[in-house]
Motif scaffolding. Sequence first.
Motif, PDB file in Angstrom:
ATOM      1  N   LEU A   1    -110.606  77.396 -11.568  1.00 20.26           N
ATOM      2  CA  LEU A   1    -110.620  77.143 -10.131  1.00 20.26           C
ATOM      3  C   LEU A   1    -111.470  75.935  -9.768  1.00 20.26           C
ATOM      4  CD1 LEU A   1    -110.931  80.780  -8.689  1.00 20.26           C
ATOM      5  CD2 LEU A   1    -108.892  79.332  -8.743  1.00 20.26           C
ATOM      6  N   LYS A   2    -112.588  75.754 -10.482  1.00 23.86           N
ATOM      7  CA  LYS A   2    -113.539  74.714 -10.104  1.00 23.86           C
ATOM      8  C   LYS A   2    -113.217  73.336 -10.690  1.00 23.86           C
ATOM      9  CE  LYS A   2    -116.611  76.967  -7.590  1.00 23.86           C
ATOM     10  NZ  LYS A   2    -116.971  76.560  -6.218  1.00 23.86           N
ATOM     11  N   MET A   3    -112.567  73.290 -11.848  1.00 25.15           N
ATOM     12  CA  MET A   3    -112.315  72.008 -12.502  1.00 25.15           C
ATOM     13  C   MET A   3    -110.958  71.466 -12.075  1.00 25.15           C
ATOM     14  SD  MET A   3    -115.136  71.803 -14.194  1.00 25.15           S
ATOM     15  CE  MET A   3    -114.904  70.467 -15.338  1.00 25.15           C
ATOM     16  N   THR A   4    -110.966  70.348 -11.343  1.00 23.63           N
ATOM     17  CA  THR A   4    -109.730  69.774 -10.792  1.00 23.63           C
ATOM     18  C   THR A   4    -108.750  69.394 -11.897  1.00 23.63           C
ATOM     19  OG1 THR A   4    -110.998  68.916  -8.924  1.00 23.63           O
ATOM     20  CG2 THR A   4    -108.801  68.008  -9.280  1.00 23.63           C
ATOM     21  N   LYS A   5    -109.245  68.801 -12.971  1.00 16.02           N
ATOM     22  CA  LYS A   5    -108.369  68.361 -14.059  1.00 16.02           C
ATOM     23  C   LYS A   5    -107.643  69.540 -14.701  1.00 16.02           C
ATOM     24  CE  LYS A   5    -110.364  63.987 -15.654  1.00 16.02           C
ATOM     25  NZ  LYS A   5    -110.915  63.267 -16.817  1.00 16.02           N
ATOM     26  N   ILE A   6    -108.346  70.665 -14.835  1.00 16.37           N
ATOM     27  CA  ILE A   6    -107.716  71.845 -15.434  1.00 16.37           C
ATOM     28  C   ILE A   6    -106.656  72.399 -14.498  1.00 16.37           C
ATOM     29  CG2 ILE A   6    -108.105  74.236 -16.128  1.00 16.37           C
ATOM     30  CD1 ILE A   6    -110.683  73.454 -17.373  1.00 16.37           C
ATOM     31  N   ARG A   7    -106.951  72.466 -13.201  1.00 16.30           N
ATOM     32  CA  ARG A   7    -105.972  72.967 -12.237  1.00 16.30           C
ATOM     33  C   ARG A   7    -104.708  72.120 -12.262  1.00 16.30           C
ATOM     34  NH1 ARG A   7    -110.084  73.082  -8.366  1.00 16.30           N
ATOM     35  NH2 ARG A   7    -108.948  71.537  -7.143  1.00 16.30           N
ATOM     36  N   GLN A   8    -104.883  70.814 -12.292  1.00 14.54           N
ATOM     37  CA  GLN A   8    -103.735  69.905 -12.307  1.00 14.54           C
ATOM     38  C   GLN A   8    -102.933  70.068 -13.599  1.00 14.54           C
ATOM     39  OE1 GLN A   8    -105.582  66.083 -11.687  1.00 14.54           O
ATOM     40  NE2 GLN A   8    -105.647  66.319  -9.454  1.00 14.54           N
ATOM     41  N   ALA A   9    -103.642  70.196 -14.724  1.00 13.28           N
ATOM     42  CA  ALA A   9    -102.950  70.343 -16.003  1.00 13.28           C
ATOM     43  C   ALA A   9    -102.185  71.668 -16.066  1.00 13.28           C
ATOM     44  CB  ALA A   9    -103.957  70.262 -17.152  1.00 13.28           C
ATOM     45  N   VAL A  10    -102.772  72.732 -15.502  1.00 20.10           N
ATOM     46  CA  VAL A  10    -102.087  74.030 -15.467  1.00 20.10           C
ATOM     47  C   VAL A  10    -100.824  73.932 -14.630  1.00 20.10           C
ATOM     48  CG1 VAL A  10    -102.239  76.404 -14.624  1.00 20.10           C
ATOM     49  CG2 VAL A  10    -104.159  75.420 -15.877  1.00 20.10           C
ATOM     50  N   GLN A  11    -100.904  73.295 -13.466  1.00 19.81           N
ATOM     51  CA  GLN A  11     -99.743  73.130 -12.598  1.00 19.81           C
ATOM     52  C   GLN A  11     -98.647  72.328 -13.284  1.00 19.81           C
ATOM     53  OE1 GLN A  11    -101.398  71.367  -9.055  1.00 19.81           O
ATOM     54  NE2 GLN A  11    -102.395  73.254  -8.394  1.00 19.81           N
ATOM     55  N   GLU A  12     -99.045  71.253 -13.971  1.00 17.80           N
ATOM     56  CA  GLU A  12     -98.059  70.426 -14.675  1.00 17.80           C
ATOM     57  C   GLU A  12     -97.382  71.207 -15.798  1.00 17.80           C
ATOM     58  OE1 GLU A  12    -100.165  67.011 -15.995  1.00 17.80           O
ATOM     59  OE2 GLU A  12    -100.484  66.193 -13.984  1.00 17.80           O
ATOM     60  N   LEU A  13     -98.170  71.975 -16.544  1.00 15.65           N
ATOM     61  CA  LEU A  13     -97.611  72.749 -17.657  1.00 15.65           C
ATOM     62  C   LEU A  13     -96.646  73.809 -17.133  1.00 15.65           C
ATOM     63  CD1 LEU A  13     -97.647  73.333 -20.718  1.00 15.65           C
ATOM     64  CD2 LEU A  13     -99.482  74.975 -20.280  1.00 15.65           C
TER      65      LEU A  13
END
Length: 315
Positions: free
Chosen positions: A292-304
Amino acid sequence: MLNSTPVTHFVLGAYMDIGLLKYPVFVFLLLWYAAILLSNLLLIAVISQSRSLHEPMFVFMCALFVNEVYGSTAIFPMLLSQILHEAHVITRAACLLQIFCLYSYGGTEFSLLTLMSYDRYLAICCHLQYSSSMTPTKMAALITLCWSYNLIVNLFITYGLTGRLKPCGNVIDKVYCDNYLMVKLSCSDAMVSKIFGSVHFVCYVLGLVGLILYSYARILRVCLRSSKRARQTALSTCVPHLLSFLNFSFGGLFEVMQSRFDMSAVSTPLRVFLSLHWLTVQPLASPVIYGLKMTKIRQAVQELLQVHLTYLALG
């Protein structure tokens, strides 16, 4: 009188008779375990597949998520099995194995959280030397050290010290096996186990806590001298780690207190919940906090997820 009969099984004495409620509790814990596995495995897959996340901070997170899967798997299958049985009995061999897995999980968790704080210190306070300080070789060596040290030390403590003791009793007042309580049940001389365990625990914890406090003291000093934007950027990467560290420390502190002090004033349900906190809450809190807190992880999860949903739609 000492018990001359070899103890081959232990009774986990903290389980309460909850009648038919055991089935809803079983379903709840099963869903909780599934959520732990899905969330951690999802983030492991995301970090592994996304090139933008092949940075030291995310690699250390990936190692942390692997450890969460390891720790939760050491407690949940046994916990689910015990809930459905009337007699809460575990063999001595299985008890020792669980102690080894749980304690190596806890030690590795603490080591990785310390390593992540040191990584943030290098990235924020020594950013010009960061790329040379955190090479792929050094990252692999540090992660290997975290795992190998805790596995070897806990292998020695569990099987080299505790496993050689002859227990007189067989009731462990918890819902899972505990090394300290097993040592207390021993008829034979357990002085070496007690001294080594206590000295190692104190030195290990104080050393790692000292490194974490030093890292964040330096980070705070740099942040106070930086611009507002730089301060926000630094804090955005540190806050998830601090939340995860404080959550784990809270659970670990109560676990230590419960094993060594009289906690009879605390109600049994609350005592059981708090003793399980570091094993059940932390493995789900880590992927949720970082996801939830790390923007890069959220974006990567959405892309995947988009890629896989598109693939399923076309297929």
